[in-house]
Each structure stands twice: as structure tokens, then as C-alpha cells.
Design an enzyme around this catalytic site. Structure first.
Site, short mmCIF file in Angstrom:
data_model
loop_
_atom_site.label_atom_id
_atom_site.label_comp_id
_atom_site.label_asym_id
_atom_site.label_seq_id
_atom_site.Cartn_x
_atom_site.Cartn_y
_atom_site.Cartn_z
N GLY A 1 0.77 -1.26 -0.14
CA GLY A 1 0.15 0.10 0.04
C GLY A 1 0.75 1.28 -0.11
N SER A 2 1.94 0.98 -0.35
CA SER A 2 2.72 2.59 -0.51
C SER A 2 2.00 3.40 -1.48
CB SER A 2 4.21 2.08 -0.89
OG SER A 2 4.51 1.84 -2.35
N ASN A 3 1.54 3.01 -2.68
CA ASN A 3 0.84 4.11 -3.52
C ASN A 3 -0.34 4.41 -2.94
OD1 ASN A 3 2.03 4.36 -6.46
ND2 ASN A 3 2.40 2.09 -5.75
N ARG B 1 -5.78 -8.96 -8.40
CA ARG B 1 -7.02 -9.70 -8.96
C ARG B 1 -7.19 -9.10 -10.57
NH1 ARG B 1 -9.06 -13.19 -5.54
NH2 ARG B 1 -10.70 -13.56 -6.96
N ASN C 1 -4.94 2.02 -13.26
CA ASN C 1 -4.08 1.18 -12.63
C ASN C 1 -2.85 1.91 -12.84
OD1 ASN C 1 -3.22 -1.28 -11.59
ND2 ASN C 1 -2.33 -2.02 -13.66
N HIS D 1 1.17 0.52 -13.21
CA HIS D 1 2.28 -0.73 -13.48
C HIS D 1 3.55 -0.23 -13.48
CE1 HIS D 1 2.95 -4.51 -15.40
NE2 HIS D 1 3.82 -3.96 -16.27
C1 GRF Z 1 3.46 -1.09 -7.63
O1 GRF Z 1 4.82 -1.43 -8.06
C2 GRF Z 1 2.33 -0.91 -8.81
O2 GRF Z 1 2.91 -0.55 -9.79
C3 GRF Z 1 1.97 -2.41 -8.90
O3 GRF Z 1 1.77 -3.01 -7.68
C4 GRF Z 1 2.87 -2.23 -6.68
C5 GRF Z 1 1.97 -1.99 -5.65
O4 GRF Z 1 2.89 -1.38 -4.49
N1 GRF Z 1 0.65 -2.42 -9.78
P1 GRF Z 1 2.34 -0.96 -3.56
O5 GRF Z 1 1.46 -1.79 -2.45
O6 GRF Z 1 1.55 0.15 -3.60
O7 GRF Z 1 3.51 -0.44 -2.25
#
Ligand code: GRF
Length: 201
Positions: A12-14, A91, A107, A109
Site C-alpha cells: 500500500g505505498s501507492n 486480481r 491502474n 504498472h
Molecule cells: C506497484 O509497484 C504497482 O505498480 C503495482 O503493484 C505495486 C504496488 O505497490 N501494480 P504498493 O502496494 O502500492 O506498495
């Protein structure tokens, strides 16, 4: 104010980058719910700390993907969610779910699409030996890692890079690009024109 749901399966860093951007007023939207398919996902801890409602639905409890998704869709409808933000959600969504939020799901990536699709985008780029890789933010369509591209950012691969060092730089870039894409999305600045995304001034 637009309402967003953020879907996560892991660290969940994003999610954290988006929460911070909302708290700082950079993104003018409400995170109505954080959805996870993993009860032990650290993303859920982050959501709780930020006072955001969480929704954990166990996919194993449903006979197929669509019945699982129906429960999630109903919850999102109840909360009047406008946009779905996938942030490390592991998923693949069915066409049913995608139809419910047509052109409203994005999304991120960790590679430059259409190269290195799939769940090992960082490692695959490193092993392939490309000299540059990066990050792609895109709309979701009916094929995985395929939809119209909103942003891409480049990360140069250094000779001494390993998976950890490269991942660190990719994530740092993600944490800048994703909040900015969401800021524009909720402001209605991202206009879909076929496969292309026009960014309005
Ligand atoms: C990220 O690298 C994103 O690009 C991919 O999954 C990862 C999620 O990382 N889809 P986080 O859980 O947000 O740290």
C-alpha cells in the site's frame, strides 16, 4: 467532491501517496473506501490509520469471480463511488466489473507498457536487460495491462542495479505520478479518445 475507491492487495505505498496527496489538498476528492482481497494487507492498516473505511471481502467465499465482484460493486454503489483506483490489487477484474465503472478505473504498472506486462514487471525488465524501464498509469479496459495510457515515466537501469535498488526508484516515481494522475482524473481533465488520453489544460 468526487469519491474514489482504492483497491490494494499488499503493502500500500501507492495508497499512502494518494492519502497524503488528499490530506494535503492536492487531490480534491474523498477516498470513500479502501478495498482489499487480503485480510493481512498492510494497506488496510494504512487506511485505518487515516480513518478511511475499509472493505475486505474474501474471494474464496464466492463460487466465481463475478459473484465476488458483485458484492464489491454493491458496496461501491452504496457509497456512490465515482472512480476506482487500482494500487497493487492482485486480481484481474472481469468484464462485468469493468462495465460497471466503464472508463472510470485506472491502474499503475511498474514498467513501460506494452513491455513487461504481468505481475513481475520490475524483475522482467531487469532480467531482459533493457536499459530503461519505468512506470505506466493507464485506464483499464477488457485486457490486462492494456488500456489507454495516461502517464509514463522513465527510470534508467544502472549496471549495478538489482531488483531492490530498481524497485526503490520505480516506486519513488510511482508515488509522484499516481497522485498527479488521480488529481487530473477527478478534475475531469483526462479525456479518452479511443486508445489515446488527452490531458486538458
Ligand atoms: C506497484 O509497484 C504497482 O505498480 C503495482 O503493484 C505495486 C504496488 O505497490 N501494480 P504498493 O502496494 O502500492 O506498495
Amino acid at each position: 467532491m468526487k469519491k474514489i475507491a482504492i483497491f490494494c492487495s499488499g503493502f500500500g505505498s501507492n495508497l499512502q501517496a494518494v492519502i497524503t496527496a488528499v490530506e494535503k489538498g492536492k487531490i480534491k476528492a474523498k477516498i470513500s473506501v479502501v478495498v482489499s482481497d487480503q485480510i493481512d494487507s498492510y494497506a488496510l492498516v494504512r487506511a485505518k490509520k487515516a480513518g478511511i473505511p475499509i472493505l475486505y471481502v474474501d474471494p474464496q467465499a464466492y463460487k466465481d469471480r463475478q459473484s465476488y465482484e458483485r458484492v464489491v460493486v454493491n458496496a461501491l454503489r452504496e457509497k456512490k463511488v465515482d472512480f476506482v483506483v487500482l494500487a497493487g490489487f492482485m486480481r484481474i477484474l472481469t468484464p462485468y466489473f469493468i462495465r460497471q465503472f466503464k472508463d472510470k478505473i485506472i491502474n499503475i504498472h511498474p514498467a513501460l507498457l506494452p513491455s513487461f506486462k504481468g505481475i513481475h514487471g520490475i524483475t522482467d525488465a531487469l532480467e531482459y536487460g533493457v536499459k530503461i524501464t519505468g512506470v505506466t498509469v493507464h485506464f483499464i479496459d477488457d485486457k490486462p495491462d492494456n488500456g489507454p495510457i495516461i502517464f509514463q515515466g522513465v527510470v534508467t537501469i544502472r549496471p549495478e542495479d538489482n531488483e531492490e535498488t530498481l524497485a526503490k526508484r520505480i516506486h519513488r516515481l510511482e508515488h509522484r505520478l499516481y497522485p498527479e494522475a488521480i488529481r487530473l482524473l477527478v478534475k475531469g481533465k483526462l479525456i479518452l479518445k479511443g486508445r489515446k488520453v488527452e490531458i486538458k489544460k
